[in-house]
Design an enzyme around this catalytic site. Structure first.
Site, PDB file in Angstrom:
ATOM      1  CG  ASP A   1      -2.180   0.752   1.113  1.00 46.58           C
ATOM      2  OD1 ASP A   1      -2.291   1.531   0.152  1.00 46.58           O
ATOM      3  OD2 ASP A   1      -3.064   0.619   1.987  1.00 46.58           O
TER       4      ASP A   1
ATOM      5  CG  ASP B   1      -9.771   2.287  -0.293  1.00 48.95           C
ATOM      6  OD1 ASP B   1      -9.346   1.140  -0.514  1.00 48.95           O
ATOM      7  OD2 ASP B   1      -9.100   3.149   0.300  1.00 48.95           O
TER       8      ASP B   1
HETATM    9  C1  DGJ Z   1      -5.872   1.920   1.873  1.00 50.09           C
HETATM   10  C2  DGJ Z   1      -6.282   0.694   1.114  1.00 50.09           C
HETATM   11  O1  DGJ Z   1      -6.870   1.056  -0.096  1.00 50.09           O
HETATM   12  C3  DGJ Z   1      -7.224  -0.141   1.959  1.00 50.09           C
HETATM   13  O2  DGJ Z   1      -7.645  -1.262   1.246  1.00 50.09           O
HETATM   14  C4  DGJ Z   1      -6.525  -0.542   3.230  1.00 50.09           C
HETATM   15  O3  DGJ Z   1      -5.476  -1.396   2.948  1.00 50.09           O
HETATM   16  C5  DGJ Z   1      -6.056   0.696   3.973  1.00 50.09           C
HETATM   17  N1  DGJ Z   1      -5.252   1.537   3.112  1.00 50.09           N
HETATM   18  C6  DGJ Z   1      -5.256   0.314   5.194  1.00 50.09           C
HETATM   19  O4  DGJ Z   1      -4.722   1.397   5.827  1.00 50.09           O
END
Ligand code: DGJ
Length: 760
Positions: A497, A567
């Site tokens: 990430d 997300d």
């Molecule tokens: C952003 C990601 O898009 C989410 O899926 C998740 O992993 C969060 N970060 C965790 O902080």
């Protein structure tokens, strides 16, 4: 001597002398012309021997004769050479349009350089990874591609400009990059360097040129935006530096009326995860220039004598069969000749991710309980997301401290992975190596590793700072700490990430005159880290992520074959996001999971079947707290997993067709067809809003065989078996009806004779 004569009556057509057995792939010089192409596409460059300049004569369908451009097309402002169709326009060269290259000598102050053709070379295959470790497309066999290298030279400063053009037998694209070598004695500043620049004549069609860009934001990635190209300048780009949320590094230009299946399209994609810019400009004479490359606002590079600089690679696609063919070319190229490693061709596992069910609150036992609840649902991989390390109980602390939090995980990662494995599930882990929270052991030990301007309060996005990846010490620390981590337990999947962009760019280890190189050096550092780790752990499936789809780009795809698309998992939002990404990126890359309702981002409630249906068109998974599942929910998940196992070969490796756009229709749809010969397909149909007394139009399917007979089954319950001719499905269409808002349907299609009850 002129090779483009001044008057039409003196002009001599070029007849390309391509031997019949080489029409499938060629790159050669014929007099002062360079011809590259395959059986569907031709790219022709002309060298003006008088001035030593290179111009584009043709980029389109293969043709049997090539007449020079009429004289009046080439003149502007009294200078007959200034508006020729330059293939790499250089600042100060008498052309006031957007340059592809702008240099200035820090020794003499001169900003005009006169690059003239010096030499050319053709070789089989292509360069697989560019110098400095920049990712690029590759060949597995030299027979797949041919590369033309043009060398131009500026005599005064003794600089060499190298332009690389690769054509492929199987893909209608040209991969291009640029290199500049300082053989002289002056110190040169590179102010901008494009990876590709193309000049096109005015459109021959009344509708002219239009362009498509993929604009976005966090949780609203890859939104399709169309504009007409008229006089003036259009700039598409992103200066976030290490994410591409705001604009994906891609534009497409349509010429005349273009649909999914018809018309001329040219796509431009950049294999880069940092700031990029594409400029589309029509000058006073109606000539169109398009370029793509690193964003000049956040890039400048000092080139000392004896040094060279290489730009990222761009991939320009040509289609005379509409947007669909362009996308299928990008998909096949990027899936098979950009993505690398053991996972490139493998079907992707169904995963359960802990983020949406648990956020930061969990223990060893609650994780094991969640994994137990996933038994019998078809989940193959259990992914532990954020919150497992250091003092990471919220976004305020812990980033940088990559050791398990033993209060939450007393058996460590090893013990947890063993317990998860004993339930028959693989184990995967989330990391965010590029960032650090000021409240962390790492920051307390090494504040100098963070990206901050000393003495100035910088921007702390999500309470975190970036680590200075331009610093080799930091790169080596991350490589070694991640190596230790990935070896510490049975980890078969890693989600990488990256939740913030670059701000206050500054490195304590770069001298003042190289601070403007920070953003590009950050990317080079990142590529070094991910290249080392992905080759050190070839068995691990890496998934890119940057606060959702902020790293959904070709640069990361080279190392990480899949990427979390957004997300936002709401059906109505996802159909647009996945549609947008599908212009360039293969579905084997696209992370798509079912999550809870009301949706976390838009609070909309949609039904399970629709959330599942849309998630099947990617790398499928769940973001659901299965501990709260009823028996009914569990059965439903089992059915959806079974459906995905049955169709994932079509989704991950099949040919993609967009049927009707969510940007234009109340009833969008798309489908994937078997790559092996149109014997199987999977179709999504969708109704956005239900309107009273309105009839749903049929869906005209694509890519099937008109002479075959097909069984059509409505999934997931394999209900309603019908037999259709391929001709009926494609000409009369698939009829379907809907009953409510935001409703998806999924249809499995199989050739009669190949259909058995097991594939249903
Ligand atoms: C952003 C990601 O898009 C989410 O899926 C998740 O992993 C969060 N970060 C965790 O902080």
């Amino acid at each position: 001597m002129y090779l483009i004569p001044k008057k039409l009556d003196e002009e001599i057509a070029i007849v390309p002398k391509i031997p019949d057995n080489e029409k499938g792939l060629y790159a050669f010089q014929q007099e002062n012309v360079f011809l590259l192409g395959n059986s569907n596409m031709q790219y022709v460059l002309q060298m003006d021997e008088h001035r030593g300049k290179i111009s584009l004569l043709h980029w389109g369908d293969p043709v049997s004769t090539l007449n020079p451009l009429p004289y009046d097309w080439r003149v502007s402002g009294g200078d007959e050479y200034s508006s020729i169709y330059s293939d790499f326009p250089i600042y100060g060269d008498g052309d006031d349009r957007e340059p592809a290259l702008k240099l200035s000598s820090l020794t003499t102050g001169i900003t005009s350089f006169d690059f003239k053709f010096k030499d050319s070379q053709v070789f089989d295959g292509k360069i697989g990874e560019l110098p400095s470790g920049l990712p690029s497309t590759y060949t597995e066999n030299d027979d797949e591609a041919k590369t033309l290298l043009l060398k131009l030279h500026d005599e005064d400063a003794d600089l060499e400009l190298r332009l690389y053009y690769t054509v492929f037998r199987e893909f209608n694209v040209i991969a291009r990059h640029t290199e500049i070598v300082n053989n002289g004695k002056e110190v040169i500043s590179i102010e901008r360097i494009a990876s590709c620049s193309i000049d096109l004549p005015p459109s021959p069609h009344e509708e002219g040129y239009n362009f498509l860009q993929l604009q976005g934001a966090w949780a609203r990635e890859a939104q399709e935006v169309w504009n007409k190209i008229d006089y003036g300048k259009y700039v598409v780009g992103d200066t976030e530096g290490s994410q591409v949320h705001r604009a994906n590094p891609f534009v497409a230009i349509t010429d005349g009326i273009v649909t999914e299946d018809t018309g001329t399209v040219r796509g431009f994609s950049l294999i880069y995860s940092g700031g990029f810019q594409s400029v589309l400009q029509v000058n006073q004479m109606g000539l169109l220039r398009i370029n793509i490359g690193m964003h000049p606002d956040i890039f400048k590079w000092k080139l000392e004598p004896g040094e060279f600089f290489t730009s990222p690679e761009s991939v320009a696609a040509y289609s005379s069969n509409g947007l669909g063919q362009m996308s299928r070319d990008y998909h096949r190229l990027y899936r098979t000749r950009l993505a690398r490693g053991q996972w490139r061709d493998r079907l992707r596992p169904i995963l359960l991710n802990t983020w949406e069910p648990f956020l930061f609150t969990f223990t060893h036992d609650s994780l094991v309980d969640l994994a137990k609840s996933a038994q019998g649902t078809g989940v193959e991989l259990f992914v532990l997301d954020d919150g497992w390390f250091g003092a990471r109980d919220s976004i305020n602390a812990g980033l940088g401290d990559w050791y398990p939090n033993l209060k939450k995980l007393p058996k460590g990662l090893k013990g947890l992975a063993e317990d998860i494995n004993s339930l028959g599930l693989d184990f995967g882990l989330w990391v965010e190596p590029e960032s650090v929270n000021p409240d962390s052991d790492l920051y307390r030990a090494h504040p100098e590793w963070a990206v901050e301007v000393p003495g100035k309060a910088g921007v702390q996005m999500r309470n975190q700072l970036l680590l200075d990846l331009t610093n080799e010490e930091v790169q080596n620390h991350l490589i070694s700490i991640m190596t230790e981590l990935f070896s510490s337990a049975n980890i078969v999947y890693v989600k990488w990430d990256h939740n913030r962009f670059i701000s206050n760019p500054f490195s304590r280890t770069l001298p003042p005159d190289r601070q403007s190189e920070f953003c590009h050096r950050y990317m080079l550092g990142l590529y070094n880290i991910v290249r080392t780790l992905t080759s050190r752990f070839p068995q691990i499936l890496f998934e890119g992520c940057a606060g959702g789809g902020g790293r959904f780009d070709p640069g990361m795809l080279a190392y990480m074959p899949q990427s979390w698309a957004s997300d936002n998992t709401d059906v109505e939002e996802r159909i647009k996001i996945q549609w947008g990404f599908s212009y360039v990126y293969p579905l084997s890359m696209l992370g798509a999971h079912i999550s809870a309702v009301p949706n976390h981002q838009v609070e909309r409630v949609t039904d399970w079947a629709s959330r599942a249906a849309i998630s099947h068109f990617g790398t499928f998974g769940y973001e659901l707290n299965m501990l709260e599942f009823s028996e009914e929910d569990k059965k439903q998940a089992m059915v959806d997993s079974k459906v995905h196992l049955a169709i994932r070969h079509l989704v991950h490796h099949g040919d993609w067709y967009r049927l009707r756009s969510p940007y234009k229709s109340n009833w969008p749809g798309w489908m994937c067809v078997s790559p092996k010969g149109s014997d199987e397909a999977i179709v999504l149909t969708y109704q956005r809003l239900r309107h009273s007394r309105e009839t749903t139009p049929s869906y005209l399917l694509k890519g099937l065989d008109k002479d075959k007979k097909y069984v059509v089954l409505e999934m997931p319950h394999a209900r309603k078996k019908f037999t259709f001719g391929g001709d009926e499905l494609m000409k009369r269409g698939l009829l379907t009806s809907f009953s409510h808002d935001f409703e998806c349907h999924l249809f499995y299609i199989c050739e009669v004779g190949k259909f058995t009850e097991t594939n249903s």
